[in-house]
Design a protein around this motif. Structure first.
Motif, short mmCIF file in Angstrom:
data_model
loop_
_atom_site.label_atom_id
_atom_site.label_comp_id
_atom_site.label_asym_id
_atom_site.label_seq_id
_atom_site.Cartn_x
_atom_site.Cartn_y
_atom_site.Cartn_z
N GLN A 187 0.46 -1.67 0.00
CA GLN A 187 -0.31 0.23 0.12
C GLN A 187 0.80 1.14 -0.39
O GLN A 187 0.38 2.31 -0.65
N ALA A 188 2.08 0.90 0.46
CA ALA A 188 2.73 2.06 0.56
C ALA A 188 3.80 3.11 -0.38
O ALA A 188 4.23 3.33 -0.91
N SER A 189 3.82 1.37 -1.48
CA SER A 189 4.71 1.71 -2.30
C SER A 189 3.66 2.24 -3.53
O SER A 189 4.18 2.58 -4.40
N VAL A 190 2.30 1.26 -3.52
CA VAL A 190 1.78 1.78 -4.92
C VAL A 190 1.72 3.01 -5.01
O VAL A 190 1.93 3.66 -6.83
N PRO A 191 1.66 4.51 -4.35
CA PRO A 191 1.60 5.95 -4.64
C PRO A 191 2.85 6.53 -5.86
O PRO A 191 3.25 7.17 -6.77
N HIS A 192 3.70 4.75 -5.17
CA HIS A 192 4.45 5.00 -6.16
C HIS A 192 5.34 4.71 -7.21
O HIS A 192 6.01 4.82 -8.46
N ILE A 193 4.45 3.51 -8.08
CA ILE A 193 4.13 3.61 -9.55
C ILE A 193 4.21 4.76 -10.13
O ILE A 193 2.73 4.82 -10.70
N PRO A 194 4.85 4.53 -11.50
CA PRO A 194 4.58 5.46 -12.67
C PRO A 194 3.25 4.84 -13.04
O PRO A 194 2.77 3.78 -13.27
N LEU A 195 2.47 5.85 -13.82
CA LEU A 195 1.54 5.16 -14.31
C LEU A 195 1.32 4.64 -15.77
O LEU A 195 0.23 3.68 -15.96
#
Length: 258
Positions: A187-195
């Protein structure tokens, strides 16, 4: 949406495949990529994908089954690819968590499948557990291949995510992201995945999203919207935008069109 990871060779699906496909479509999931774990399963799902236009397939050998890979395997898989081209080679990779096949057996099968992917111009569909460092070191040798390949069912930390993104991998997110017990790192990593590198999957019949109520017994591609909703929330975008982005990425990564 397209579910990029379904283990279709289960009675849960195959006893009534037509209904499985109807349920999937009614949930807004327009197709699924069915993933192979060994030669026999590769043959079986290849046949299914030729019969059903909403099913695509991979061909390959899971690290758990790496002990079945032998000197004839590469030739046998090449023949399957020439008969009906898959969307990727895999599920392949390294799993040093359970070691159902020895590390040496896994490394041999993985390197052979890398050669197969390069020979046929296909991406890798990757599995990794407790072998992140080894996976990264191997994929660094094949930058062009890594940039078009997919790490399936990513559940790792931000540090691991950054290493995979440096390689250019697409990142597959499952219902693990909906798990309040084990999913904090993801959950903490997902925001940092480029779209443009984000993919969504169920890994059905495994990894049932824990936010479904009432809770079913098995996962199903029809539950992909639950994964998508949580990923959209974490990315701060609408479900509709997330669905379009993930579908576009799936078409790019696997060379398919809805």
């Amino acid at each position: 949406m397209i579910d990029i990871g379904v283990n279709i060779n289960h009675s849960h699906f195959l006893d009534d495949l037509d209904q499985t496909l109807i349920d999937m479509q009614e949930a807004g999931v327009k197709g699924m990529i069915c993933i192979a774990s060994d030669l026999e399963e590769s043959k079986q799902i290849q046949v299914l994908s030729q019969k059903h236009p909403t099913i695509w397939n991979t061909l390959g050998c899971h690290p758990h089954q790496a002990k079945t890979w032998n000197t004839e395997s590469k030739t046998q898989f090449s023949a399957l690819i020439k008969d009906a081209r898959p969307v990727a080679i895999g599920e392949t990779g390294l799993d040093f968590n359970r070691n159902y096949s020895t590390p040496n057996e896994q490394l041999y099968a993985f390197n052979e499948q890398i050669a197969l992917a390069i020979e046929h111009g296909l991406p890798l569909y990757l599995h990794e557990r407790d072998a992140h460092k080894e996976m990264v070191e191997i994929l660094k040798k094949y930058p062009s291949l890594a940039r078009k390949s997919v790490i399936h069912c990513f559940t790792g930390s931000r540090v691991e995510l950054d290493k995979y993104l440096e390689l250019g991998l697409f990142i597959g997110i499952t219902g693990w992201v909906c798990d309040e017990r084990r999913g904090a790192d993801l959950q903490a990593s997902v925001p940092h995945i480029p779209l443009n590198k984000l993919l969504i999957e169920t890994d059905a019949p495994y990894l049932l999203p824990r936010n479904i109520r009432p809770r079913p017994k098995k996962n199903h591609p029809k539950y992909l919207p639950w994964v998508a909703q949580e990923v959209a929330r974490l990315k701060g975008i609408s479900l509709e935008e997330l669905a379009k982005i993930a579908t576009d990425n799936t078409e790019t990564a696997f060379g398919i069109r809805i």
